[in-house]
Design an enzyme around this catalytic site. Sequence first.
Site, PDB file in Angstrom:
ATOM      1  N   GLU A  63      -1.007  34.986  12.736  1.00  8.52           N
ATOM      2  CA  GLU A  63      -0.627  36.401  12.888  1.00  8.52           C
ATOM      3  C   GLU A  63       0.630  36.545  13.746  1.00  8.52           C
ATOM      4  O   GLU A  63       0.958  37.644  14.203  1.00  8.52           O
ATOM      5  CB  GLU A  63      -1.766  37.211  13.518  1.00  8.52           C
ATOM      6  CG  GLU A  63      -3.122  37.055  12.842  1.00  8.52           C
ATOM      7  CD  GLU A  63      -3.076  37.294  11.340  1.00  8.52           C
ATOM      8  OE1 GLU A  63      -2.464  38.299  10.929  1.00  8.52           O
ATOM      9  OE2 GLU A  63      -3.638  36.475  10.591  1.00  8.52           O
ATOM     10  N   ASP A 109      33.544  32.028  -1.713  1.00 11.62           N
ATOM     11  CA  ASP A 109      32.493  32.488  -2.616  1.00 11.62           C
ATOM     12  C   ASP A 109      32.774  33.928  -3.003  1.00 11.62           C
ATOM     13  O   ASP A 109      33.188  34.729  -2.178  1.00 11.62           O
ATOM     14  CB  ASP A 109      31.117  32.447  -1.924  1.00 11.62           C
ATOM     15  CG  ASP A 109      30.685  31.027  -1.625  1.00 11.62           C
ATOM     16  OD1 ASP A 109      31.302  30.097  -2.163  1.00 11.62           O
ATOM     17  OD2 ASP A 109      29.729  30.864  -0.849  1.00 11.62           O
ATOM     18  N   PRO A 117       9.229  38.978   9.412  1.00 11.95           N
ATOM     19  CA  PRO A 117       9.575  40.118   8.538  1.00 11.95           C
ATOM     20  C   PRO A 117      10.009  41.354   9.336  1.00 11.95           C
ATOM     21  O   PRO A 117      10.610  42.263   8.780  1.00 11.95           O
ATOM     22  CB  PRO A 117       8.270  40.405   7.784  1.00 11.95           C
ATOM     23  CG  PRO A 117       7.439  39.184   7.924  1.00 11.95           C
ATOM     24  CD  PRO A 117       7.851  38.525   9.202  1.00 11.95           C
ATOM     25  N   ARG A 164      26.644  26.220   5.406  1.00 11.18           N
ATOM     26  CA  ARG A 164      27.733  26.304   4.418  1.00 11.18           C
ATOM     27  C   ARG A 164      29.022  26.835   5.026  1.00 11.18           C
ATOM     28  O   ARG A 164      30.105  26.629   4.477  1.00 11.18           O
ATOM     29  CB  ARG A 164      27.316  27.193   3.243  1.00 11.18           C
ATOM     30  CG  ARG A 164      26.159  26.626   2.436  1.00 11.18           C
ATOM     31  CD  ARG A 164      25.744  27.527   1.297  1.00 11.18           C
ATOM     32  NE  ARG A 164      26.650  27.462   0.152  1.00 11.18           N
ATOM     33  CZ  ARG A 164      27.597  28.330  -0.116  1.00 11.18           C
ATOM     34  NH1 ARG A 164      27.781  29.387   0.652  1.00 11.18           N
ATOM     35  NH2 ARG A 164      28.376  28.173  -1.163  1.00 11.18           N
TER      36      ARG A 164
HETATM   37  N1  4GX Z   1      11.373  36.338   7.118  1.00 12.48           N
HETATM   38  N2  4GX Z   1       6.975  35.046   8.064  1.00 12.48           N
HETATM   39  C1  4GX Z   1       6.530  34.737  10.477  1.00 12.48           C
HETATM   40  C2  4GX Z   1       4.277  34.881  11.373  1.00 12.48           C
HETATM   41  C3  4GX Z   1       4.221  36.303  11.829  1.00 12.48           C
HETATM   42  C4  4GX Z   1       3.163  37.134  11.442  1.00 12.48           C
HETATM   43  C5  4GX Z   1       3.154  38.437  11.874  1.00 12.48           C
HETATM   44  C6  4GX Z   1       5.148  38.034  13.068  1.00 12.48           C
HETATM   45  C7  4GX Z   1       4.137  38.875  12.700  1.00 12.48           C
HETATM   46  C8  4GX Z   1       9.280  35.773   7.390  1.00 12.48           C
HETATM   47  C9  4GX Z   1      10.183  36.514   6.598  1.00 12.48           C
HETATM   48  C10 4GX Z   1       7.826  35.684   7.170  1.00 12.48           C
HETATM   49  C11 4GX Z   1       5.543  35.022   7.803  1.00 12.48           C
HETATM   50  C12 4GX Z   1       7.359  34.311   9.271  1.00 12.48           C
HETATM   51  C13 4GX Z   1       4.740  35.433   9.030  1.00 12.48           C
HETATM   52  N3  4GX Z   1       5.193  36.764  12.637  1.00 12.48           N
HETATM   53  N4  4GX Z   1       9.994  35.190   8.326  1.00 12.48           N
HETATM   54  N5  4GX Z   1       5.105  34.634  10.186  1.00 12.48           N
HETATM   55  N6  4GX Z   1       9.901  37.273   5.537  1.00 12.48           N
HETATM   56  O1  4GX Z   1       7.356  36.195   6.188  1.00 12.48           O
HETATM   57  O2  4GX Z   1      11.278  35.543   8.180  1.00 12.48           O
END
Ligand code: 4GX
Length: 269
Positions: free
Chosen positions: A117, A170, A90, A155
């Site tokens: 985490e 698209d 995220p 795609r």
């Molecule tokens: N877009 N996640 C990564 C592990 C994590 C936890 C804390 C870094 C810090 C996500 C998203 C996503 C969940 C993947 C937590 N990494 N990945 N994961 N939204 O939510 O790509």
Amino acid sequence: MRMRFDILTLFPSMFSSPLGESILGRAVEKGLIQIQTINIRDFSLEKHQVVDDAPYGGGQGMVMKVEPIARAIESVKSQNQSSRTIYLTPQGKPFNQDLARRLSTQTHLILLCGRYEGVDERVRDLFVDEEISIGDYVLTGGELAAMVLIDAVSRFIPGVLGSDRSAEEDSFFNSLLEYPQYTRPFNFRGRCVPEVLLSGNHSAISLWRRKEALRRTWVRRPDLLEKANLSGEDKTLLEEIENSSDDGEVSSADGGVCPRAKSQAPNNK
Ligand code: 4GX
């Protein structure tokens, strides 16, 4: 030009069905894309193949250890030089259609899926070229995010969508939402297909579709209109839409409720 994805994950079996069915499954069969999952656990040197540990400094949860990930990435890179390593998180750059298109020009992507985490920060420092987020929400791991990325990127690879279609066509590529689609039956429970779509008048159909795409975008995603490349005709259509008093869905004069619905009702004897 085929593209290769190597996915580093603790849950490789999550990928088989989403990437094995339908369009992506056929693209794999045709050799247009190559997808390999690598279980990070196989690269742990510890007894019981430990891949996570408590965070230094204390706190909730577990952190993915640097060593198994480092060894997994180095193993993939030893077979393939020109690769880019992406960490799904995220905290990454927001994923969108432009980023998908740019990634489709690469020949090899390594996708690192974090759990718990996340990964030890030194993984990012030493091995990750780019961090990408698929949206502002928290998943239980990076696996679903990696699948979203692979799907949207694939795609753009020539041949994946079939010979007569390309992702560049698209309407989202042109920053508009898609126009409404209909198929048979003509009348479903008193809701009919817009008459213009049965007219055989191709220019009238194109104009209707353009207007409905503009209407839908104006109602649902006005932010997209600011970036869109609008023609003079588009601007005229938008003025008509803005000055009309309907709810923004398919204009009810054209579609939705059937004209002469009562007299067409089969039980109206
Ligand atoms: N877009 N996640 C990564 C592990 C994590 C936890 C804390 C870094 C810090 C996500 C998203 C996503 C969940 C993947 C937590 N990494 N990945 N994961 N939204 O939510 O790509």
